[in-house]
Design a protein around this motif. Sequence first.
Motif: not given
Lengths: 255, 187, 187
Positions: A82-102
């Motif tokens: 949980p301590g790992l801070t992600l870059l904005e772009e990484e956060e976006k990739d993660i969020k997009n992956l879920e949506d793309r998969l749906k």
Amino acid sequence: MENEILDGKFKVKTPVFEGPFGLLLRLIEERKLFINDVSLASVTEDYISYVNSIEDMPRDEIASFISIASTLILIKSKSLLPGLTLLEEEEKDIKNLEDRLKLYKLYSELAIYVKNNFGKNIIFPALESKKSVLVFLPDERITKENMMLLAQELINKIPKKVFLPKVEVKKVVSIEEMIDRLTERIHKSLNMNFKEFAGVGITKEEKVTVIVSFLAMLELVRVGVVHVIQENNFEDIIINKREEITEEVISVIEE
Amino acid sequence: MQLESKIEAVLFFRNESTSIKKLSEILKVSKEEIGEALISLKQKYVDRGIVLIQKEDEVMLGTASEFGDLIEELQKEELNKDLSKASLETLSIILYKNGASRADIDYIRGVNSSFTLRALSVRGLVEKVSDENDSRRFIYKPTFELLSFLGVHSIEELPEYFETFNNLNKIKENIEEPAKEKDSNEI
Amino acid sequence: MQLESKIEAVLFFRNESTSIKKLSEILKVSKEEIGEALISLKQKYVDRGIVLIQKEDEVMLGTASEFGDLIEELQKEELNKDLSKASLETLSIILYKNGASRADIDYIRGVNSSFTLRALSVRGLVEKVSDENDSRRFIYKPTFELLSFLGVHSIEELPEYFETFNNLNKIKENIEEPAKEKDSNEI
């Protein structure tokens, strides 16, 4: 309905050629999970070892698998650290992956209707009328030179054999590079040298082992088998009983 | 009810004069049944744009005669329309391949060519003939009129004919391979 | 009344897809009048052998889908009914989104779709048109050929068509659209 498309085609551990989303969806559905960050984290290792086992796949196809793999590793790392801070772009990739998969799931289910109806009850247009008046009506643009130029233009316009998807190739070229990059990335933000713990990867297989061991170690941290002390986010992680851990981790990997 | 509709569908599709005998063979009912169905079908076509024309034992669908002027105008328009770039491209393939199937043309152009082929046929620039090697396939060939319009006695007299012919034939191999690979692997 | 019949005659004669705009020019009436006449024409074709199919503002005539098998037997040219998994996915995106750019399709499928799109274009199942909102972008749309092969009179007749819009909106609430960069690999 879903089973129809799954049945036979997506059997477990069958080396079927399919896109990254087909593979991910299959791994999640096998576990009877919904699409979210938790389920994506739980299939990460399987996904990576599948990608690692693929041979004889066109380069551009591999690139799309690897680009998704790197997002998955981020999701996994985030869920374990949980301590790992992600870059904005990484956060976006993660969020997009879920949506793309749906979205992919939605359209691949709709594809069943296309499959079931295609060619079943065809609506035919009328055939060309044979009685049409026979006339000869040329056009002044029909000349020997124009015909030659058009034919040659067509020949030159033909696409080349291999298409490389520009975007994804730019991101990652090989699984080795992807893993190097992520290792570096996570290492930096945690200030922990896990190379000492899992060895230095040189070949592709070794590098994959490094990241998989690392993920496995984090998993052990999470379930409390291993005790890790990290005072602050960017300070050293002290792993207790290092010798024993290595053995445990290895046995986990071998399972 | 059903039989009338079936006859209607068959006549519409064939788009040519069809004998009652042929209809009875296609639909597997007696000629008498066909005859009766035709009578009630005719009544359905009263005051419509399509009519059922019967001449002795032959029937076909056509446009109602009261719209003759309208149809004549359409016919003129179709013939006077300029050929599109797509049609000219298609024509160049047919010439330089010395006859090509629709599938060949579609492959080279990357799009479906049904309508452009139709425009070329209507103007007498190409003709559709059965493939000698496969009766289920058709080949579009340049007409004699087209060759004499171009001022050549045979296709080989076209500029850079052999080189272009070979290059066009190579295209198909190049495109087909990866497409096939994908299809067979993904099913 | 007369207008319906005129439309019927024009569509039968032209034997190809015709836009409402074109019909209004030929018949010299407003597009609205054409639209109304088409609705009543469609009703006349209920339980008949001929059907009217519509795609956005284009219409054409065809044989009723329930006689598909019958007409198929009369069809001499071979029909390709095979679709790879990649093709099925791509078609379902193009159909249920009623048109999609290559970037959209790649984004949803997670793989490059160039070859699949080319193969589908060649078969005449999809067509590439300029995006109305951005002329530098291209959109792949379903063709009449595709609707005919699916046996539907309009895209809205596809199973779950309207439900899909709702499902999509649920997912879309928080979705990032794919990068709108120019399709450099576009064929």
